[in-house]
Design an enzyme around this catalytic site. Structure first.
Site, PDB file in Angstrom:
ATOM      1  N   THR A   1       1.501  -4.561   4.103  1.00 24.75           N
ATOM      2  CA  THR A   1       1.353  -4.864   5.533  1.00 24.75           C
ATOM      3  C   THR A   1       0.772  -6.261   5.794  1.00 24.75           C
ATOM      4  O   THR A   1       0.916  -6.781   6.892  1.00 24.75           O
ATOM      5  CB  THR A   1       0.461  -3.816   6.223  1.00 24.75           C
ATOM      6  OG1 THR A   1      -0.811  -3.789   5.576  1.00 24.75           O
ATOM      7  CG2 THR A   1       1.105  -2.444   6.185  1.00 24.75           C
ATOM      8  N   ASP A   2       0.134  -6.864   4.792  1.00 21.75           N
ATOM      9  CA  ASP A   2      -0.543  -8.149   5.041  1.00 21.75           C
ATOM     10  C   ASP A   2       0.406  -9.235   5.534  1.00 21.75           C
ATOM     11  O   ASP A   2       0.037 -10.046   6.391  1.00 21.75           O
ATOM     12  CB  ASP A   2      -1.229  -8.652   3.756  1.00 21.75           C
ATOM     13  CG  ASP A   2      -2.478  -7.852   3.413  1.00 21.75           C
ATOM     14  OD1 ASP A   2      -2.786  -6.890   4.141  1.00 21.75           O
ATOM     15  OD2 ASP A   2      -3.140  -8.181   2.413  1.00 21.75           O
TER      16      ASP A   2
ATOM     17  N   THR B   1       0.822  -1.212   0.000  1.00 22.80           N
ATOM     18  CA  THR B   1       0.000   0.000   0.000  1.00 22.80           C
ATOM     19  C   THR B   1       0.849   1.252   0.000  1.00 22.80           C
ATOM     20  O   THR B   1       0.472   2.284  -0.560  1.00 22.80           O
ATOM     21  CB  THR B   1      -0.920  -0.003   1.245  1.00 22.80           C
ATOM     22  OG1 THR B   1      -1.783  -1.116   1.138  1.00 22.80           O
ATOM     23  CG2 THR B   1      -1.750   1.249   1.339  1.00 22.80           C
TER      24      THR B   1
ATOM     25  N   TYR C   1      -8.201   0.543  -4.075  1.00 24.37           N
ATOM     26  CA  TYR C   1      -6.918   1.003  -4.607  1.00 24.37           C
ATOM     27  C   TYR C   1      -6.103  -0.184  -5.074  1.00 24.37           C
ATOM     28  O   TYR C   1      -6.461  -1.336  -4.829  1.00 24.37           O
ATOM     29  CB  TYR C   1      -6.140   1.791  -3.552  1.00 24.37           C
ATOM     30  CG  TYR C   1      -5.660   0.945  -2.401  1.00 24.37           C
ATOM     31  CD1 TYR C   1      -6.511   0.603  -1.363  1.00 24.37           C
ATOM     32  CD2 TYR C   1      -4.356   0.457  -2.381  1.00 24.37           C
ATOM     33  CE1 TYR C   1      -6.086  -0.189  -0.313  1.00 24.37           C
ATOM     34  CE2 TYR C   1      -3.922  -0.339  -1.338  1.00 24.37           C
ATOM     35  CZ  TYR C   1      -4.784  -0.652  -0.312  1.00 24.37           C
ATOM     36  OH  TYR C   1      -4.356  -1.453   0.704  1.00 24.37           O
TER      37      TYR C   1
ATOM     38  N   GLU D   1      -3.187 -29.265  28.059  1.00 21.58           N
ATOM     39  CA  GLU D   1      -4.361 -30.138  27.851  1.00 21.58           C
ATOM     40  C   GLU D   1      -4.048 -31.294  26.905  1.00 21.58           C
ATOM     41  O   GLU D   1      -4.770 -32.275  26.848  1.00 21.58           O
ATOM     42  CB  GLU D   1      -5.527 -29.326  27.277  1.00 21.58           C
ATOM     43  CG  GLU D   1      -6.185 -28.400  28.287  1.00 21.58           C
ATOM     44  CD  GLU D   1      -7.381 -27.694  27.683  1.00 21.58           C
ATOM     45  OE1 GLU D   1      -8.367 -28.364  27.342  1.00 21.58           O
ATOM     46  OE2 GLU D   1      -7.317 -26.451  27.550  1.00 21.58           O
TER      47      GLU D   1
HETATM   48  N1  GLU Z   1      -2.824  -6.286   0.645  1.00 15.36           N
HETATM   49  C1  GLU Z   1      -1.810  -5.365   0.298  1.00 15.36           C
HETATM   50  C2  GLU Z   1      -0.431  -5.774   0.759  1.00 15.36           C
HETATM   51  O1  GLU Z   1      -0.253  -6.364   1.795  1.00 15.36           O
HETATM   52  C3  GLU Z   1      -2.102  -4.005   0.786  1.00 15.36           C
HETATM   53  C4  GLU Z   1      -2.104  -3.897   2.281  1.00 15.36           C
HETATM   54  C5  GLU Z   1      -1.033  -2.970   2.766  1.00 15.36           C
HETATM   55  O2  GLU Z   1       0.066  -2.900   2.241  1.00 15.36           O
HETATM   56  O3  GLU Z   1      -1.322  -2.286   3.753  1.00 15.36           O
HETATM   57  O4  GLU Z   1       0.494  -5.458   0.073  1.00 15.36           O
END
Ligand code: GLU
Length: 352
Positions: free
Chosen positions: A113-114, A34, A47, A309
């Protein structure tokens, strides 16, 4: 009069000297996400990640020039849900090469970020350098109202240029917060404060380029890791898959994966790494067949310890301890390149 003239010339020479002469040299390795994404309009929630080049990313934050002498390299330009072992090996190889260069003081990796937490953890196990490595992303695309990419990138470069960032393994910088690779997790789909370090807490915070560390990283990483890229290829990385537990989980997917020839299975179990009796029986069959089985939790935090457990000793399981299932998968893959011994594999989970 002559002295004034000399001083004047000296001042002019100083003014013309590039401002970067004494700045740390930071290399940006770009992978997409992103932070390099754009929308059709700033009010559009939709986007496309990974559309801006590393050169444009750098030039979009002119203040970076005051912090470091920058160079950039495009390793990939993808949304990080498409991150792969192939790109990991390429990225880690580039990190090792770039950081071995005396002319580079640190690396910043721009990333979606994923899966940023998985890449950070993988790098922490195979990169061999004490120099700073900072992964950075953003939750809003570059064209959004209130884009968080520019300040995150500015902080990431300042962090990579800071001596206090040395020797800590890869760090994740986002939302003014510094996280250790082993601890960090994305916890919310869209909010800018999505990244948390739920078990041991955050590494520190930043305020517009200023760095404040709160804690040390006491786990093994980088130069103290016994894993490396040596001999690793996409083809010889052992296949390890994750199975997710839920109500009425019958464990059929476990048997199916064993039939596919997996070397390891990670359970994202309910609660304390638990699962149904049927799934437990399938995991026990897998372990008996020589598949390494690690129990983790789908809760997102806490410790999955041995023999609470589930009788791990009897069933031949490994307890994932503090690692999330995706990170346990990475450690188990690398662990299985070294050994099949369950005690040794369990020890990796205590140390890394
Ligand atoms: N799904 C995309 C990725 O991980 C966009 C999410 C992001 O970068 O915040 O590249």
């Amino acid at each position: 009069m002559k002295a004034f003239k000399t001083l004047g010339l000296l001042a002019l020479a100083l003014a013309l000297t590039p401002a970067t002469w004494a700045l740390p040299k930071i290399k940006i390795l770009a992978t997409g996400g992103t932070i390099a994404g754009t929308q059709a309009s700033p009010a559009d929630a939709g986007y496309k990640p990974g559309t801006i080049s590393v050169a444009d990313l750098i030039s979009s934050v002119p203040q970076l020039r005051n912090v470091a002498e920058l160079s950039g390299e495009q390793v990939a330009n993808i949304a990080s849900q498409n991150m792969s072992h192939e790109i990991w090996l390429k990225l880690a190889t580039r990190c090792n090469a770039v950081l071995a260069d005396d002319d580079v003081d640190g690396v910043v990796i721009t990333h979606g970020t994923d899966t940023m937490e998985e890449t950070a953890y993988f790098l922490s196990l195979v990169v061999k350098s004490d120099k700073p490595i900072v992964l950075v992303g953003s939750m809003r695309p570059a064209t959004a109202m209130g884009a968080d990419g520019p300040i995150n990138l500015y902080n990431a470069v300042a962090l990579a240029a800071h001596p206090a960032a040395k020797g800590r393994g890869p760090l994740v910088l986002i939302n003014d917060t510094i996280h250790y690779a082993r601890e960090v997790q994305k916890t919310h789909t869209t909010r800018t404060d999505t990244f948390q370090s739920p078990n041991r807490g955050i590494a520190g915070i930043m305020n517009t380029g200023r760095v404040f560390f709160y804690s040390a990283n006491t786990t093994r990483h980088t130069t103290r890791s016994e894993f490396s890229l040596y001999g690793l290829t996409v083809a010889n990385l052992p296949r390890v898959e994750i199975v997710y537990s839920y109500v009425n989980f019958n464990g059929d997917t476990i048997d199916a994966l064993v039939a596919k020839g997996v070397r390891g299975l990670v359970l994202a179990g309910v609660g304390d790494g638990n699962t149904s009796d049927a799934a437990l029986a399938a995991l026990a069959r897998a372990a008996k067949a020589g598949v390494a089985v690690v129990r983790c939790s789908r809760t997102g935090s806490g410790i999955v310890d041995r023999n609470i457990e589930v009788n791990d000793d009897q069933l031949g399981f490994i307890a994932g301890l503090e690692l999330s299932a995706p990170k346990a998968r990475i450690l188990l893959m690398l662990g299985l390149t070294q050994t099949n011994d369950l005690k040794k594999l369990q020890q990796y989970f205590s140390e890394y």
